[in-house]
Motif scaffolding. Structure first.
Motif, PDB file in Angstrom:
ATOM      1  N   ALA A 117       0.817  -1.200  -0.010  1.00 12.66           N
ATOM      2  CA  ALA A 117      -0.096   0.099   0.189  1.00 12.66           C
ATOM      3  C   ALA A 117       0.885   1.150   0.025  1.00 12.66           C
ATOM      4  CB  ALA A 117      -1.231  -0.063   1.292  1.00 12.66           C
ATOM      5  N   PHE A 118       2.037   1.208   0.633  1.00 12.40           N
ATOM      6  CA  PHE A 118       2.934   2.355   0.904  1.00 12.40           C
ATOM      7  C   PHE A 118       3.482   2.817  -0.569  1.00 12.40           C
ATOM      8  CE2 PHE A 118       7.168   4.113   1.210  1.00 12.40           C
ATOM      9  CZ  PHE A 118       6.953   5.339   1.964  1.00 12.40           C
ATOM     10  N   ASP A 119       3.788   1.493  -1.259  1.00 13.40           N
ATOM     11  CA  ASP A 119       4.257   1.889  -2.873  1.00 13.40           C
ATOM     12  C   ASP A 119       3.490   2.349  -3.513  1.00 13.40           C
ATOM     13  OD1 ASP A 119       6.933   0.883  -1.838  1.00 13.40           O
ATOM     14  OD2 ASP A 119       6.379  -1.296  -2.412  1.00 13.40           O
ATOM     15  N   THR A 120       2.072   1.638  -3.398  1.00 13.57           N
ATOM     16  CA  THR A 120       0.992   2.207  -4.364  1.00 13.57           C
ATOM     17  C   THR A 120       0.782   3.667  -4.036  1.00 13.57           C
ATOM     18  OG1 THR A 120       0.149  -0.022  -4.418  1.00 13.57           O
ATOM     19  CG2 THR A 120      -1.270   1.897  -4.927  1.00 13.57           C
ATOM     20  N   ALA A 121       0.813   4.046  -2.639  1.00 17.91           N
ATOM     21  CA  ALA A 121       0.579   5.633  -2.278  1.00 17.91           C
ATOM     22  C   ALA A 121       1.364   6.462  -3.119  1.00 17.91           C
ATOM     23  CB  ALA A 121       0.308   5.678  -0.900  1.00 17.91           C
ATOM     24  N   LEU A 122       2.899   6.116  -3.455  1.00 14.06           N
ATOM     25  CA  LEU A 122       3.751   7.075  -3.691  1.00 14.06           C
ATOM     26  C   LEU A 122       3.728   7.364  -5.200  1.00 14.06           C
ATOM     27  CD1 LEU A 122       6.947   5.937  -1.771  1.00 14.06           C
ATOM     28  CD2 LEU A 122       5.201   7.659  -1.128  1.00 14.06           C
ATOM     29  N   VAL A 123       2.866   6.479  -5.801  1.00 16.37           N
ATOM     30  CA  VAL A 123       2.745   6.811  -7.399  1.00 16.37           C
ATOM     31  C   VAL A 123       1.286   7.242  -7.682  1.00 16.37           C
ATOM     32  CG1 VAL A 123       4.529   4.980  -8.056  1.00 16.37           C
ATOM     33  CG2 VAL A 123       2.034   4.157  -7.722  1.00 16.37           C
ATOM     34  N   THR A 124       0.646   7.509  -6.763  1.00 19.93           N
ATOM     35  CA  THR A 124      -1.066   8.050  -6.845  1.00 19.93           C
ATOM     36  C   THR A 124      -1.040   9.504  -6.985  1.00 19.93           C
ATOM     37  OG1 THR A 124      -1.576   7.929  -4.846  1.00 19.93           O
ATOM     38  CG2 THR A 124      -1.870   5.824  -5.960  1.00 19.93           C
ATOM     39  N   ASP A 125      -1.825  10.099  -7.473  1.00 23.15           N
ATOM     40  CA  ASP A 125      -1.971  11.896  -7.125  1.00 23.15           C
ATOM     41  C   ASP A 125      -2.878  12.139  -5.853  1.00 23.15           C
ATOM     42  OD1 ASP A 125      -4.316  11.048  -8.238  1.00 23.15           O
ATOM     43  OD2 ASP A 125      -4.249  12.524 -10.074  1.00 23.15           O
ATOM     44  N   ARG A 126      -3.229  11.297  -5.288  1.00 24.90           N
ATOM     45  CA  ARG A 126      -4.217  11.431  -4.028  1.00 24.90           C
ATOM     46  C   ARG A 126      -3.516  11.822  -2.727  1.00 24.90           C
ATOM     47  NH1 ARG A 126      -9.388   9.738  -4.837  1.00 24.90           N
ATOM     48  NH2 ARG A 126      -9.875   8.444  -6.944  1.00 24.90           N
ATOM     49  N   ALA A 127      -3.840  12.790  -2.065  1.00 25.37           N
ATOM     50  CA  ALA A 127      -3.307  13.177  -1.171  1.00 25.37           C
ATOM     51  C   ALA A 127      -3.539  12.349   0.038  1.00 25.37           C
ATOM     52  CB  ALA A 127      -3.646  14.690  -0.548  1.00 25.37           C
ATOM     53  N   THR A 128      -4.586  11.927   0.482  1.00 24.16           N
ATOM     54  CA  THR A 128      -5.040  10.988   1.586  1.00 24.16           C
ATOM     55  C   THR A 128      -5.597   9.779   1.131  1.00 24.16           C
ATOM     56  OG1 THR A 128      -5.685  12.830   2.760  1.00 24.16           O
ATOM     57  CG2 THR A 128      -6.237  10.771   3.590  1.00 24.16           C
ATOM     58  N   LEU A 129      -4.826   8.542   1.484  1.00 23.54           N
ATOM     59  CA  LEU A 129      -5.473   6.986   1.280  1.00 23.54           C
ATOM     60  C   LEU A 129      -5.552   6.373   2.358  1.00 23.54           C
ATOM     61  CD1 LEU A 129      -2.926   7.976  -1.028  1.00 23.54           C
ATOM     62  CD2 LEU A 129      -4.190   6.316  -2.094  1.00 23.54           C
ATOM     63  N   VAL A 130      -6.548   5.422   2.586  1.00 22.64           N
ATOM     64  CA  VAL A 130      -7.061   4.707   3.750  1.00 22.64           C
ATOM     65  C   VAL A 130      -6.536   2.889   3.406  1.00 22.64           C
ATOM     66  CG1 VAL A 130      -8.542   4.097   5.154  1.00 22.64           C
ATOM     67  CG2 VAL A 130      -8.783   6.181   3.907  1.00 22.64           C
ATOM     68  N   PRO A 131      -5.362   2.546   3.740  1.00 23.59           N
ATOM     69  CA  PRO A 131      -4.834   1.227   3.364  1.00 23.59           C
ATOM     70  C   PRO A 131      -5.773   0.435   4.532  1.00 23.59           C
ATOM     71  CG  PRO A 131      -3.236   2.739   3.493  1.00 23.59           C
ATOM     72  CD  PRO A 131      -4.316   3.610   3.957  1.00 23.59           C
ATOM     73  N   VAL A 132      -6.631  -0.222   4.318  1.00 18.76           N
ATOM     74  CA  VAL A 132      -7.334  -1.062   5.259  1.00 18.76           C
ATOM     75  C   VAL A 132      -7.728  -2.251   4.342  1.00 18.76           C
ATOM     76  CG1 VAL A 132      -7.937   0.600   6.818  1.00 18.76           C
ATOM     77  CG2 VAL A 132      -9.497  -0.086   5.204  1.00 18.76           C
TER      78      VAL A 132
END
Length: 561
Positions: A117-132
């Motif tokens: 989830a961390f790796d995916t978050a770094l290549v998105t343009d969303r400021a806030t994500l909820v990895p659950v």
């Protein structure tokens, strides 16, 4: 408990997240950053009941990420769910805790899932994500209405608006036409089935109907979940502590049978008749009139009869077995003399010893309706010493007490050594303060702890007149207990002494020092620090504390050659 979330009481919770993130935001404003990553928590969204300060701190991180993104700055806030046994706070959860989260629809994350989830978050343009991880099937099976943020995940047509009445009607049809004994057997199976689900067992057969709920592995959260399930299944309005009040599945089924046999107008209301004393005390505490609240309790305690010796008290209740195993010494718990205390307070801690060694916890005299209150500290110790000797049954033992329960354990150990010639193999004190009559800081500490107790009671409903007036009596007695050094004899080439497991500060004092952190009062005491609060060290972090206790017993208090 919105009224208790004052700036002073949530300052410690907010500081590391809010202040730290904002300072980092300001200090890096002019730097060419490629990433600005903050670790938030899903607890700011749906998973932090009773943790308003924690939720607010995490929502601030999410808002800061949105603020940075709106100004063209890199920002990512990851509102993680709980990680599993390999990392983070999840390593201290029991199997029952993880099962409870899964039944709520949020199984814990594995390390691999969290890193992905961390790796995916770094290549998105969303400021806030909820990895659950979300289990939609489990969400559909949750009784009652889902939190607003979750309702879009489950089609409303698949959920029943009120599971309780339908389940209750089904049970009523099954009970119809059965004899009284057959109805009790059917209800026992219902209790066992729901208890098995709460504990994560595959079958009701895994739940011994005659074994105490505490020994089965129930803590306060599990007891409330079982109560809620049984409320839905039976249609009865059960009290918050109905599970612990009825000891084991057989006794609880008998209680359900009796309540179901009453005419509808006579059925007990939730929690029984409103306890006026409890409501008045709660209102006093939440309006910052803690001392006046204790004056009220003191007036009630003065009306109750007193006992001077164990013989005056009458038959002593047996200790509650929380764990069993082949090893010695036996652990004997002394309950904290709080209105929310009792053997159930050690339930999570006991999980660390199941299958390894017995753990038996005593109930302090005076907290049950109809019991007299102690006339003096000697009266308390006389009863506790008798209870310890009965629980030990001739085996070597270690006394263990949390908070002011540690004061009682230490004083009982000294009495056993000096007056009865019995030496404990050790004493474990968990976040125990040495209380002095003339220490002004102790009054402030007691006020803070009392606010925490009221917050706990909001979830579990443990306050009642007998427990509250007994708590006040013990508050008056605790500073008067004699805490002379416990002997450290050498036997079997092992040193028997005292372990003090202390948490890392309930709340820092206003001037920034550690004045309120419990510390050893004897240089001979062994010391171990725990990264936890006063309350979480026997709840969320109980497994860690249990591991420290077991390690210490093996080194200093175990039987050896």
């Amino acid at each position: 408990m919105v009224g208790s979330l004052t700036p002073q009481r949530i300052e410690t919770t907010l500081r590391p997240k809010v202040d730290g993130a904002w300072h980092l935001h300001e200090l890096t404003a002019g730097l060419p950053l490629r990433a600005f990553v903050m670790f938030s928590s899903a607890g700011g969204l749906v998973l932090a009941a009773g943790q308003g300060g924690y939720a607010a701190g995490n929502v601030f991180l999410d808002a800061l990420a949105a603020h940075r993104a709106a100004h063209g700055l890199p920002a990512t806030s990851l509102a993680y769910g709980l990680w599993g046994v390999e990392a983070g706070l999840g390593r201290w959860l029991t199997e029952a805790d993880r099962g409870r989260l899964a039944r709520q629809g949020f199984p814990v994350l594995t390390v691999e899932e969290g890193l992905a989830a961390f790796d995916t978050a770094l290549v998105t343009d969303r400021a806030t994500l909820v990895p659950v991880t979300v289990d939609a099937t489990a969400l559909r099976s949750r009784p009652g209405e889902l939190p607003a943020l979750l309702r879009g995940l489950v089609p409303p047509v698949r959920r029943r608006a009120a599971a309780g009445p339908a389940d209750a009607g089904d049970l009523a049809r099954r009970l119809a036409g059965l004899s009284g004994a057959e109805q009790e057997r059917e209800l026992t199976q219902v209790v066992r089935a729901h208890a098995a689900a709460v504990l994560g067992h595959d079958s009701a057969q895994a739940v011994d109907p005659e074994r105490d709920f505490l020994e089965l592995g129930f803590d306060s959260l599990a007891a409330v979940e079982l109560r809620n399930r049984l409320t839905a299944a039976t249609g009865l309005r059960l009290s918050p502590m109905a599970v612990f009040d009825n000891k084991n599945p057989t006794a609880l089924a008998r209680r359900l049978h009796a309540d179901l046999s009453l005419p509808p107008a006579a059925a007990p209301a939730a929690g029984g008749t409103p306890d006026t004393l409890a409501e008045l005390f709660r209102a006093a505490v939440l309006s910052d009139q803690v001392l006046k609240g204790f004056d009220l309790l003191r007036a009630v305690s003065e009306l109750r009869p007193r006992f001077a010796t164990a013989a005056d008290f009458g038959p002593l209740p047996d200790g509650v077995r929380l764990a069993d195993g082949p090893q010695e010494p036996v652990l004997i718990g002394i309950s904290t003399p709080m209105a929310t205390g009792g053997p159930h307070q050690h339930a999570r801690l006991a999980a660390a010893f199941r299958g390894r060694r017995p753990m038996i916890t005593l109930t302090n005299p005076g907290f049950t309706a109809g019991e007299p209150l102690p006339h003096s500290t000697d009266a308390v110790i006389d009863c506790l010493a008798e209870g310890v000797l009965r629980a030990a049954a001739g085996r070597p033992f270690v006394l263990i007490g949390y908070s002011s329960g540690g004061t009682l354990a230490y004083a009982t150990a000294g009495h056993l050594e000096r007056e009865r010639g019995v030496r404990p193999a050790g004493v474990v004190l968990m976040d125990t303060y040495r209380v002095d009559l003339d220490d002004r800081d102790q009054g402030r500490l007691m006020e803070q702890l009392t606010v925490g107790l009221v917050q706990k009671d909001a979830a579990y409903g443990m306050f009642h007149s007998s427990a509250l007036s007994a708590m006040n009596r013990y508050f008056d007695l605790v500073p008067r207990f004699t805490l002379e050094p416990v002997a450290a004899p050498r036997a079997l080439r092992r040193r028997h002494g005292v372990l003090r497991a202390l948490r890392r500060g309930l709340r820092r004092a206003a001037d920034g020092d550690d004045a309120w952190r419990a510390r050893p009062w004897d240089p001979a005491h062994h010391f171990a620090a725990v990264r936890a609060t006063h309350f979480s060290m026997i709840e969320d972090h109980a497994a860690q504390v249990g591991g420290l206790v077991e390690e210490w017993i093996g080194r200093h208090a175990g039987r050896g050659d």
